[in-house]
Every structure is written in structure tokens, then in C-alpha cells.
Scaffold this active site. Structure first.
Site, PDB file in Angstrom:
ATOM      1  N   ASP A 356       0.857  -1.188   0.000  1.00 62.92           N
ATOM      2  CA  ASP A 356       0.000   0.000   0.000  1.00 62.92           C
ATOM      3  C   ASP A 356       0.897   1.243   0.000  1.00 62.92           C
ATOM      4  O   ASP A 356       1.867   1.328   0.780  1.00 62.92           O
ATOM      5  CB  ASP A 356      -0.908  -0.008   1.234  1.00 62.92           C
ATOM      6  CG  ASP A 356      -1.936   1.107   1.173  1.00 62.92           C
ATOM      7  OD1 ASP A 356      -3.014   0.870   0.615  1.00 62.92           O
ATOM      8  OD2 ASP A 356      -1.655   2.212   1.683  1.00 62.92           O
ATOM      9  N   ASN A 364      -3.099  13.030  -3.524  1.00 62.73           N
ATOM     10  CA  ASN A 364      -4.309  13.447  -4.241  1.00 62.73           C
ATOM     11  C   ASN A 364      -4.781  14.830  -3.786  1.00 62.73           C
ATOM     12  O   ASN A 364      -5.179  15.666  -4.596  1.00 62.73           O
ATOM     13  CB  ASN A 364      -5.427  12.432  -4.019  1.00 62.73           C
ATOM     14  CG  ASN A 364      -5.278  11.202  -4.909  1.00 62.73           C
ATOM     15  OD1 ASN A 364      -4.690  11.296  -5.973  1.00 62.73           O
ATOM     16  ND2 ASN A 364      -5.790  10.082  -4.466  1.00 62.73           N
ATOM     17  N   HIS A 369      -6.138  14.440  -8.436  1.00 62.44           N
ATOM     18  CA  HIS A 369      -6.288  13.017  -8.741  1.00 62.44           C
ATOM     19  C   HIS A 369      -5.504  12.602  -9.974  1.00 62.44           C
ATOM     20  O   HIS A 369      -5.073  11.447 -10.077  1.00 62.44           O
ATOM     21  CB  HIS A 369      -7.768  12.669  -8.917  1.00 62.44           C
ATOM     22  CG  HIS A 369      -8.520  12.666  -7.614  1.00 62.44           C
ATOM     23  ND1 HIS A 369      -8.419  11.641  -6.707  1.00 62.44           N
ATOM     24  CD2 HIS A 369      -9.359  13.585  -7.058  1.00 62.44           C
ATOM     25  CE1 HIS A 369      -9.182  11.914  -5.656  1.00 62.44           C
ATOM     26  NE2 HIS A 369      -9.764  13.094  -5.846  1.00 62.44           N
ATOM     27  N   ASP A 373      -3.027   9.494 -10.146  1.00 64.52           N
ATOM     28  CA  ASP A 373      -3.011   8.438 -11.162  1.00 64.52           C
ATOM     29  C   ASP A 373      -1.603   8.258 -11.726  1.00 64.52           C
ATOM     30  O   ASP A 373      -1.159   7.136 -11.987  1.00 64.52           O
ATOM     31  CB  ASP A 373      -3.977   8.776 -12.300  1.00 64.52           C
ATOM     32  CG  ASP A 373      -5.434   8.671 -11.861  1.00 64.52           C
ATOM     33  OD1 ASP A 373      -5.693   8.091 -10.780  1.00 64.52           O
ATOM     34  OD2 ASP A 373      -6.311   9.168 -12.600  1.00 64.52           O
ATOM     35  N   GLU A 399      -4.871   2.435  -3.958  1.00 67.46           N
ATOM     36  CA  GLU A 399      -3.420   2.440  -4.010  1.00 67.46           C
ATOM     37  C   GLU A 399      -2.834   1.136  -3.471  1.00 67.46           C
ATOM     38  O   GLU A 399      -1.682   1.098  -3.052  1.00 67.46           O
ATOM     39  CB  GLU A 399      -2.884   3.631  -3.205  1.00 67.46           C
ATOM     40  CG  GLU A 399      -3.170   3.585  -1.707  1.00 67.46           C
ATOM     41  CD  GLU A 399      -4.529   4.194  -1.335  1.00 67.46           C
ATOM     42  OE1 GLU A 399      -4.699   4.556  -0.164  1.00 67.46           O
ATOM     43  OE2 GLU A 399      -5.406   4.300  -2.219  1.00 67.46           O
TER      44      GLU A 399
END
Length: 485
Positions: A356, A364, A369, A373, A399
Site C-alpha cells: 500500500d 491526491n 487526482h 493516477d 493504491e
């Protein structure tokens, strides 16, 4: 085909390629006289990028295996002595992978070609120009592009029934003049309604497909009635294929769709001609032809709905996460269970890790965002670059990633995860003009000897991941199976 050396294998492959024979899979030893297996696979990949490779050896060095994995895109490495059933399963899986990818690409290519044709025919251009362009577009589709030969024949619009000699060549991309498509047709009105693959004695092969419209849509007759919808062949579509082409239902369905589109184009052209020739019947003809157009539009709408449904099914069954290019959750779990079954059956080790990205929400929130990405995609590349060919990596949500390591003990799994953790922490990710670094927390466990699925191990790895978070992140924690303690 069997070869006794790498050099002989390359000669055989060259002969197969020259004869247009497909080579889906190469299975090779590593230690051979002359060229080694990894060198052979690298050479094969240069000429046949889609061909899969399996290497069998008990003597390969890490460098040799790494060479085959990195440069030849090795599908699987099997150590000697191997299990026969496992070897057969690996070969079957490789062949299924090759042909499934080929079939999927073929289906997508045909869909794209049809969409291109439909977009083009809506443009206000002369009928013959449209037909010629449609033929050129269709011949760019798979299995036609190699030959790039074809023709469309259509009967005149101003007669209700015609003989073979009255077919008119509207479009032709066969510039060789080697033979006439119509010489093989005795009476096109009596042809079977389905698509047919014609094999001539001189080796020429081509698809012959009738272009069919409803009788009441034709111009020039008095039998145009709503309750009399007989089918009428008004033309032929001929498309050459190579000598090595293997017939498929996908290709035949594609050709049928093209013929249906051409039939609608013919109907539209007939309507325009009727309006020009029958000015005194303008109002009645407009009303009648509008009804026919509405039927054609309904058919097109149904076809579009089928395409949308198919696209949804393809999306649903896709195996790849669009953002990262890794396996998606569904595919990863399926293949992880397969590895768990194989591990249980053959008494092999299997290690599982959950990863993670730390403080991903902060990325973010601070950068947006799209930046998030970008970070996910870049981290996926880092992970992929540091795992081995047999390992499975997938994005299972947000994630969070999962890593399956077959034939690996806990020590090996921890070493691999530590390499990945360091690589992630050292990666510089550019967001605009700013360089950003992230870290990852990892939880590791192994498949218990009593477990036949990955579910329980996933839970243990997830708990270990939370332990890493609690320890301050950017760390690795281990959760051992109780049965091993």
C-alpha cells in the site's frame, strides 16, 4: 517442429515464416551445443514478437534466466526435473494465452473497422466514391491486408431482375488482373445467402458474400409492399485471403456486417435516384423511402446496441487494470488461486505480499487526482521492473497492490519485497516541474500447507500490512501461517 540446436531452430522458424505458418510457442533447453536457450529466445523475439517462450533447464545461471526474462519476454521458466502434468498445463496455458490474445485483437480490429465504415458512409459523397472507400477500409482489416485484393459488384439500379452479365464492377482493388471473380459465378441470383470461402485450383482463395436487400426496397418494380419482404441478391463482395489463412466465424460475421452496410448504402442510393427520376411521385416516394430508412436506422440501432453490449462484456472480462497495466483484481485472484492449487499439489512454497502506498491521500489532496493516477502508474512500473517472470502483480483497489511469488520461501519473499520497497522510496516522480517521492508499506505471509485457496493468506498479508502502517510506514511486516509455527 523439433530442432536439435538453436541454429537449426532458427532455420526452421525462418522456413515456417516464409510459408506463413504461425509459431505461437517455442520450448527450449538452456544448455545446448552452440547457441544457448536464452540466446535463441532473444533471436526469436526479434523476428516474432508475439511468440511465447518456455525455457527448461537445471543449469541456467541467474544471468541467463534474467537475460531470457528481460530481453526475450520469457513466458515461463521450468527447472529440471519438471513434472509432466505441470509442463503440459504450462504449454496449454501458453497456447490459450496466445490464441485468446489473437482472437481478442481480431475482434477489436473488426469492430474498429466497422465503426470506421459506418462513420464514413454517413458523409455526403457520391455513391461510387463511398463504395470504393469502404472497400479500401475493409481491406485494411486483418486477414485481408496481406493480399489487399478485393472487388464489389452491384447490379444496375433501374432494373428489377438482372442476369450475371448485368453485374457492374463498382469498386476493385485487385490490380493484377489474374482472374475474374465473376468467372466462378454461374448465376449470382441463385447463390447461397451465406458467406463462402472459395478455393481456386491456382491457389487463389477469396471470400464471396452476396449483398442482399429486401425486395420492397428495390427501385423499378411494382411489388414494393410492406407485407412482401422477400430477400433479393443485388451484388457480390469478394475479398482475397492468403494461402495460410484459417477460416473463422469472426471473419465471416464481419463480412456479413459489411455486406449489410453496403446493402443499406445501395438502398439509400436507390432512394436518391428514385427522387431524381420520379419527380411527379415525389411526395409518395419520400414517405415510402423514409419508412425504409427508419427500418435501416432501427437495424443500425440494434447493431449499435449489440456493439455496446459486447464492449461491456469485453470490459467486464478484461484482465488488465487500465490505469497501471497490471492484472486487475478479478484476474489476479483467479490466477493466485491457480498458483495456490499448484503449490498445494506439488508441495511447493508460495509467498504472498500486500503493498500500500503511504499517505497517498495526501498526494491526491495536494496535487490532484490526475497526479495521483500518475503516481500509481509510475509505482506499478517500478514494481514490475523488480519482480521475476513467474511472479504475479496486480492492483486490487485504490493504491493497494498484491504480489504472488510462486516457488519462493519467506526469506526470498522478504528480500524481493525489500528490493521493491527501496526502489519505490528512491523513485523520483515528476509532477509538473516538481519531483515527488513516496513510500510503501508491505505485509508478507506464506500459503499454509493446509490451504488450497489464497483467501486466508490474503487476510494474513493484509493484517501484516496494517502492522507496517502501525510501525510508521515504509516498512515490511511478516504474518506467519499458524500451521507453520
Amino acid at each position: 517442429e523439433l530442432a536439435e540446436s538453436g541454429e537449426e531452430a532458427l532455420e526452421i522458424i525462418a522456413e515456417l515464416c516464409e510459408s506463413n505458418v504461425e509459431v505461437p510457442l517455442v520450448v527450449t533447453d538452456q544448455i545446448m551445443g552452440g547457441m544457448h536457450g536464452d540466446e535463441l529466445l532473444v533471436q526469436v523475439k526479434k523476428h516474432l514478437p508475439d511468440t511465447l517462450g518456455i525455457m527448461l533447464t537445471g543449469q541456467a545461471s541467474i544471468n541467463a534466466v534474467g537475460e531470457a526474462v528481460n530481453k526475450a519476454d520469457l513466458y515461463r521458466y521450468i527447472s529440471k526435473p519438471w513434472d509432466v502434468e505441470d509442463f503440459i498445463l504450462t504449454v496449454k496455458t501458453a497456447l490459450d494465452t496466445f490464441y485468446h490474445k489473437k482472437k481478442l485483437l481480431l475482434h477489436e480490429s473488426y469492430q474498429q473497422t466497422l465503426n470506421t465504415v459506418l462513420q464514413f458512409v454517413l458523409q455526403p459523397k457520391p455513391f461510387k466514391e463511398q463504395i470504393s472507400e469502404v472497400l479500401k477500409i475493409v481491406l485494411k482489416a486483418p486477414c485481408f491486408c496481406e493480399e489487399h485484393k478485393g472487388a464489389i459488384f452491384i447490379e444496375s439500379f433501374d432494373q428489377a431482375t438482372l442476369n450475371k452479365q448485368d453485374l457492374e464492377e463498382i469498386a476493385n482493388e485487385d490490380k493484377t488482373g489474374e482472374f475474374s471473380y465473376l468467372s466462378e459465378v454461374t448465376d449470382y441470383k441463385q447463390l447461397a445467402p451465406q458467406v463462402q470461402l472459395i478455393n481456386l485450383k491456382n491457389g487463389t482463395r477469396y471470400y464471396q458474400a452476396p449483398i442482399v436487400v429486401s425486395t420492397n426496397a428495390l427501385i423499378g418494380g411494382e411489388q414494393e409492399q410492406e407485407d412482401s419482404l422477400s430477400e433479393n441478391i443485388v451484388g457480390l463482395l469478394c475479398l482475397n485471403v492468403s494461402a495460410s489463412y484459417q477460416p473463422s466465424s469472426e471473419t465471416e460475421a464481419f463480412i456479413s456486417s459489411v455486406c449489410h452496410t453496403i446493402a443499406n448504402m445501395i438502398c439509400l442510393a436507390q432512394h436518391i435516384l428514385a427522387i431524381e427520376q420520379h419527380g411527379l411521385k415525389l411526395e409518395a416516394l419520400v414517405e415510402e423511402r423514409t419508412a425504409a430508412l427508419n427500418r435501416a436506422l432501427k437495424t443500425e440501432a440494434r447493431n449499435n446496441n449489440i456493439l455496446k453490449k459486447t464492449n461491456k462484456e469485453l470490459e467486464y472480462y478484461a484482465t488488465t487494470d487500465e490505469l497501471t497495466g497490471l492484472l486487475n483484481r478479478r484476474c489476479l485472484f483467479e490466477r493466485a488461486d491457480q498458483e495456490a492449487y499448484r503449490s498445494k499439489r506439488y508441495g511447493r512454497n508460495l509467498v504472498l505480499a500486500m503493498l500500500d502506498i503511504d499517505y497517498f491521500k495526501a498526494v491526491n489532496d495536494q496535487y490532484g487526482h490526475q497526479a495521483g493516477d500518475l503516481v500509481l502508474a509510475q509505482i506499478a512500473k517500478v514494481i514490475s521492473a523488480n519482480i521475476r517472470e513467474p511472479d504475479l502483480i496486480g492492483r486490487i483497489g485504490g493504491e493497494e497492490f498484491a504480489l504472488i511469488m510462486p516457488d519462493t520461501d519467506m526469506q526470498g519473499g522478504q528480500e524481493l519485497c525489500e528490493r521493491i520497497r527501496k526502489a519505490i522510496h528512491e523513485e523520483q516522480i515528476m509532477i509538473g516541474s516538481e519531483s515527488v517521492c513516496v513510500s510503501a508499506s508491505i505485509g508478507i505471509t506464506s500459503l499454509g500447507t493446509h490451504e488450497t485457496s489464497i483467501c486466508a493468506a490474503m487476510s494474513r498479508a493484509d493484517q501484516a500490512l496494517y502492522d507496517s502502517k502501525d510501525k510508521g510506514r515504509n516498512s515490511i511486516s511478516v504474518n506467519f501461517d499458524d500451521s507453520l509455527s
